[in-house]
Design a protein around this motif. Structure first.
Motif, PDB file in Angstrom:
ATOM      1  N   GLU A   1      39.664   1.052 -45.200  1.00  0.00           N
ATOM      2  CA  GLU A   1      38.690   1.934 -44.121  1.00  0.00           C
ATOM      3  C   GLU A   1      39.482   1.863 -42.833  1.00  0.00           C
ATOM      4  O   GLU A   1      39.151   2.839 -41.757  1.00  0.00           O
ATOM      5  CB  GLU A   1      37.281   1.235 -44.138  1.00  0.00           C
ATOM      6  N   GLN A   2      39.841   0.686 -42.464  1.00  0.00           N
ATOM      7  CA  GLN A   2      40.480   0.385 -41.052  1.00  0.00           C
ATOM      8  C   GLN A   2      41.801   1.425 -40.890  1.00  0.00           C
ATOM      9  O   GLN A   2      42.147   2.036 -40.033  1.00  0.00           O
ATOM     10  CB  GLN A   2      40.853  -1.222 -41.070  1.00  0.00           C
ATOM     11  N   MET A   3      42.415   1.287 -41.981  1.00  0.00           N
ATOM     12  CA  MET A   3      43.556   2.203 -41.964  1.00  0.00           C
ATOM     13  C   MET A   3      43.398   3.564 -42.055  1.00  0.00           C
ATOM     14  O   MET A   3      44.081   4.690 -41.448  1.00  0.00           O
ATOM     15  CB  MET A   3      44.501   1.723 -43.334  1.00  0.00           C
ATOM     16  N   ASN A   4      42.370   3.995 -42.729  1.00  0.00           N
ATOM     17  CA  ASN A   4      41.895   5.327 -42.790  1.00  0.00           C
ATOM     18  C   ASN A   4      41.722   6.016 -41.320  1.00  0.00           C
ATOM     19  O   ASN A   4      41.895   7.139 -40.865  1.00  0.00           O
ATOM     20  CB  ASN A   4      40.740   5.513 -43.599  1.00  0.00           C
ATOM     21  N   GLU A   5      40.844   5.237 -40.559  1.00  0.00           N
ATOM     22  CA  GLU A   5      40.428   5.145 -39.259  1.00  0.00           C
ATOM     23  C   GLU A   5      41.867   5.633 -38.268  1.00  0.00           C
ATOM     24  O   GLU A   5      41.742   6.058 -37.328  1.00  0.00           O
ATOM     25  CB  GLU A   5      39.716   4.430 -38.635  1.00  0.00           C
ATOM     26  N   LYS A   6      43.089   4.878 -38.868  1.00  0.00           N
ATOM     27  CA  LYS A   6      44.416   5.118 -38.025  1.00  0.00           C
ATOM     28  C   LYS A   6      45.107   6.205 -38.636  1.00  0.00           C
ATOM     29  O   LYS A   6      46.339   6.260 -38.248  1.00  0.00           O
ATOM     30  CB  LYS A   6      45.040   3.962 -38.098  1.00  0.00           C
ATOM     31  N   ASN A   7      44.605   7.171 -39.468  1.00  0.00           N
ATOM     32  CA  ASN A   7      45.303   8.284 -39.822  1.00  0.00           C
ATOM     33  C   ASN A   7      46.181   8.012 -40.758  1.00  0.00           C
ATOM     34  O   ASN A   7      47.193   8.948 -40.967  1.00  0.00           O
ATOM     35  CB  ASN A   7      45.982   9.047 -38.617  1.00  0.00           C
TER      36      ASN A   7
ATOM     37  N   THR B   1      51.318  12.498 -41.519  1.00  0.00           N
ATOM     38  CA  THR B   1      50.935  12.193 -40.174  1.00  0.00           C
ATOM     39  C   THR B   1      51.950  11.106 -39.821  1.00  0.00           C
ATOM     40  O   THR B   1      51.655  10.492 -38.558  1.00  0.00           O
ATOM     41  CB  THR B   1      49.587  11.411 -40.345  1.00  0.00           C
ATOM     42  N   ASN B   2      52.914  10.789 -40.512  1.00  0.00           N
ATOM     43  CA  ASN B   2      53.571   9.578 -40.344  1.00  0.00           C
ATOM     44  C   ASN B   2      53.212   8.345 -40.186  1.00  0.00           C
ATOM     45  O   ASN B   2      53.655   7.354 -39.226  1.00  0.00           O
ATOM     46  CB  ASN B   2      54.830   9.817 -39.134  1.00  0.00           C
ATOM     47  N   GLN B   3      52.054   8.116 -40.981  1.00  0.00           N
ATOM     48  CA  GLN B   3      51.405   6.761 -40.990  1.00  0.00           C
ATOM     49  C   GLN B   3      51.302   6.495 -42.597  1.00  0.00           C
ATOM     50  O   GLN B   3      50.630   6.939 -43.057  1.00  0.00           O
ATOM     51  CB  GLN B   3      50.017   6.975 -40.332  1.00  0.00           C
ATOM     52  N   VAL B   4      51.937   5.282 -42.997  1.00  0.00           N
ATOM     53  CA  VAL B   4      51.974   5.100 -44.418  1.00  0.00           C
ATOM     54  C   VAL B   4      51.299   3.427 -44.182  1.00  0.00           C
ATOM     55  O   VAL B   4      51.644   2.720 -43.380  1.00  0.00           O
ATOM     56  CB  VAL B   4      53.105   4.835 -44.888  1.00  0.00           C
ATOM     57  N   GLY B   5      50.335   3.198 -45.463  1.00  0.00           N
ATOM     58  CA  GLY B   5      49.672   1.897 -45.492  1.00  0.00           C
ATOM     59  C   GLY B   5      49.932   1.257 -46.573  1.00  0.00           C
ATOM     60  O   GLY B   5      50.046   1.557 -47.697  1.00  0.00           O
ATOM     61  N   ILE B   6      50.283  -0.177 -46.424  1.00  0.00           N
ATOM     62  CA  ILE B   6      50.477  -1.037 -47.426  1.00  0.00           C
ATOM     63  C   ILE B   6      49.216  -1.951 -47.556  1.00  0.00           C
ATOM     64  O   ILE B   6      48.881  -2.565 -46.316  1.00  0.00           O
ATOM     65  CB  ILE B   6      51.759  -1.884 -47.383  1.00  0.00           C
ATOM     66  N   ILE B   7      48.612  -2.066 -48.303  1.00  0.00           N
ATOM     67  CA  ILE B   7      47.457  -2.962 -48.690  1.00  0.00           C
ATOM     68  C   ILE B   7      47.794  -3.803 -50.032  1.00  0.00           C
ATOM     69  O   ILE B   7      47.759  -3.293 -50.805  1.00  0.00           O
ATOM     70  CB  ILE B   7      46.013  -2.153 -49.077  1.00  0.00           C
ATOM     71  N   ALA B   8      48.364  -5.053 -49.802  1.00  0.00           N
ATOM     72  CA  ALA B   8      48.928  -5.787 -50.754  1.00  0.00           C
ATOM     73  C   ALA B   8      48.114  -7.219 -50.876  1.00  0.00           C
ATOM     74  O   ALA B   8      47.311  -7.510 -49.960  1.00  0.00           O
ATOM     75  CB  ALA B   8      50.210  -6.348 -50.373  1.00  0.00           C
ATOM     76  N   ALA B   9      48.277  -7.920 -51.821  1.00  0.00           N
ATOM     77  CA  ALA B   9      47.695  -9.008 -52.188  1.00  0.00           C
ATOM     78  C   ALA B   9      48.264 -10.313 -51.310  1.00  0.00           C
ATOM     79  O   ALA B   9      47.323 -10.696 -50.761  1.00  0.00           O
ATOM     80  CB  ALA B   9      47.900  -9.291 -53.645  1.00  0.00           C
ATOM     81  N   TYR B  10      49.608 -10.325 -51.178  1.00  0.00           N
ATOM     82  CA  TYR B  10      50.144 -11.356 -50.573  1.00  0.00           C
ATOM     83  C   TYR B  10      51.481 -11.011 -49.768  1.00  0.00           C
ATOM     84  O   TYR B  10      52.164 -10.092 -50.342  1.00  0.00           O
ATOM     85  CB  TYR B  10      50.457 -12.551 -51.600  1.00  0.00           C
ATOM     86  N   GLU B  11      51.742 -11.496 -48.757  1.00  0.00           N
ATOM     87  CA  GLU B  11      52.745 -11.236 -47.788  1.00  0.00           C
ATOM     88  C   GLU B  11      54.254 -11.304 -48.462  1.00  0.00           C
ATOM     89  O   GLU B  11      55.118 -10.914 -48.226  1.00  0.00           O
ATOM     90  CB  GLU B  11      52.782 -11.847 -46.417  1.00  0.00           C
TER      91      GLU B  11
END
Length: 322
Positions: free
Chosen positions: A203-209, A153-163
Motif C-alpha cells: 500500500e505504501q508503494m502503491n501511493e508512490k505510483n 511510471t518509472n517506479q518499480v517496487g521490490i517487496i522481499a522477505a530479506y535483504e
C-alpha cells in the motif's frame, strides 16, 4: 535315499542362491529406502513450500518409495524429534526445505550416519550433509529487465522477505540496465510469509505510483499478486511460475525448479553418488528459468530477452557484464 537327499539339497541350495541373488539385485537397485522432508512453514503457499512438496512427490513417483513430510518445523528440538521419527520409519534421505536447517542438521548428522541430509542455500556441510544452492542473481536480473521494460511510471517496487536474497541485487541491476530512468523502491518483510506486513508495504508503494512489483517471498507473493490484479498493475512472479494467478498481469516469473533439484539429488543418492558438500546451480543446470511471458510483453522484447538468457547460459556473463 542318498540321491533323493542330494536332489532336495540341490533344490534348497538353488533357492538359497536365488534368494541371495534377489537380495543383491534389490540392493543394487539403489540406496533409497524412504524419504522425508521438513518444511519451515507450509506446503500450501503456492511458492517455495509447494515446489518442495512437488519435488517430494516426484521422488515418490520415480522410485516408488514411501515419502513423509512435516510442516512448521522451526526449532532444533522440532528437528530432532522429526528426524528421530523419520529414522524409526526407515527414512534414509531427509530434505530440509530451507537454509534454516543447515546448522540444525549439522548438529545431529553424526548421530545418524545411515541418513543423508540435504538442505538449501547454506554453507554447512559434512560427509552426510549436502547443501544445494540456487545462484539466483541472474534470474533476478532478467526479471528486473522485464520490470524496467514494462513500467510506465518509472517506479518499480521490490517487496522481499530479506535483504540478503541474491535475486534482489540482481533485480535492481536488471531494472537499471533496461531502463536507467526507472527508480527502484525496496522494502523487506523480514519474514517469508507475513502477508499483513507485506500488504502494508504494498500500500505504501502503491501511493508512490509503483506500477510493477517483485514480491520475492513465499505465501505473501500470492497476496500481493492478487492486489495487483485488482489495481490493474503488473508483477514478476517468484520461485514458481505464477502466471496461473493471472497470465496477463504476471509478466513472467523467476522460477527455481526445486522439484528437478530434489529428483536430481535423489538420483545421485540412489546411485551412491551424492556426497557431502555445497553445490550451486543456475540456468545452465536447467533448474532456474523464466516463467511464461504475459501477452502484454512485446514480442520483439521477448525474443531479445530469450537471446540474452541464451547468451548467459553460454558465457556465464550477464548483459551488463559483456
Amino acid at each position: 535315499m542318498g540321491k533323493r537327499f542330494s536332489y532336495i539339497n540341490a533344490i534348497i541350495l538353488f533357492f538359497f542362491l536365488f534368494s541371495l541373488t534377489g537380495c543383491d539385485s534389490y540392493f543394487k537397485q539403489g540406496n533409497i529406502q524412504k524419504v522425508g522432508m521438513l518444511v519451515e512453514n507450509t506446503i500450501h503457499d503456492q511458492a517455495w513450500g509447494t515446489s518442495g512438496y512437488n519435488g517430494l512427490l516426484s521422488i515418490k513417483e520415480e522410485f516408488d518409495v514411501d515419502v513423509y513430510f512435516k510442516e512448521e518445523i522451526q526449532t532444533q528440538q522440532e528437528v530432532n524429534q522429526s528426524v528421530e521419527e523419520f529414522a524409526n520409519k526407515g527414512v534414509n534421505l531427509i530434505f530440509g526445505h530451507s537454509s534454516l536447517y543447515g546448522k540444525m542438521f549439522e548438529n545431529i548428522s553424526s548421530a545418524y550416519p545411515d541418513i543423508h541430509f540435504v538442505y538449501f542455500n547454506g554453507g554447512y556441510q559434512d560427509s552426510n550433509l549436502t547443501s544445494l544452492n540456487f545462484n539466483s542473481h541472474a534470474m533476478g536480473f532478467f526479471g528486473g529487465m522485464v520490470a524496467g521494460k514494462m513500467t510506465t511510471t518509472n517506479q518499480v517496487g521490490i517487496i522481499a522477505a530479506y535483504e540478503w536474497q541474491p535475486e534482489i541485487e540482481g533485480f535492481y541491476e536488471g531494472v537499471s540496465y533496461q531502463n536507467p530512468d526507472a527508480n527502484v523502491q525496496m522494502n523487506f518483510v523480514n519474514n517469508w510469509d507475513d502477508e499483513e506486513r507485506a500488504l502494508q508495504l504494498f500500500e505504501q508503494m502503491n501511493e508512490k505510483n509503483v506500477d510493477v512489483y517483485y514480491p520475492a517471498g513465499d505465501s505473501f507473493s500470492v497476496s500481493i499478486i492478487n492486489k495487483i490484479e485488482e489495481l490493474d498493475k503488473y508483477a514478476i512472479g517468484f520461485v514458481s511460475d505464477q502466471s496461473n494467478l493471472n497470465e496477463q498481469k504476471v509478466l513472467t516469473s523467476t522460477v527455481q525448479h526445486v522439484d528437478k533439484l530434489y529428483l536430481n539429488a535423489a538420483e545421485k543418492f540412489n546411485d551412491g553418488e551424492l556426497t557431502g558438500g555445497v553445490f550451486t546451480y543456475d540456468f545452465q543446470d536447467e533448474v532456474i528459468s523464466l516463467g511464461k511471458f504475459s501477452p502484454d510483453l512485446p514480442n520483439d522484447f521477448v525474443k531479445e530477452l530469450e537471446n540474452e538468457v541464451d547468451a548467459y547460459i553460454e558465457t556465464g556473463l550477464l548483459p551488463n557484464e559483456r
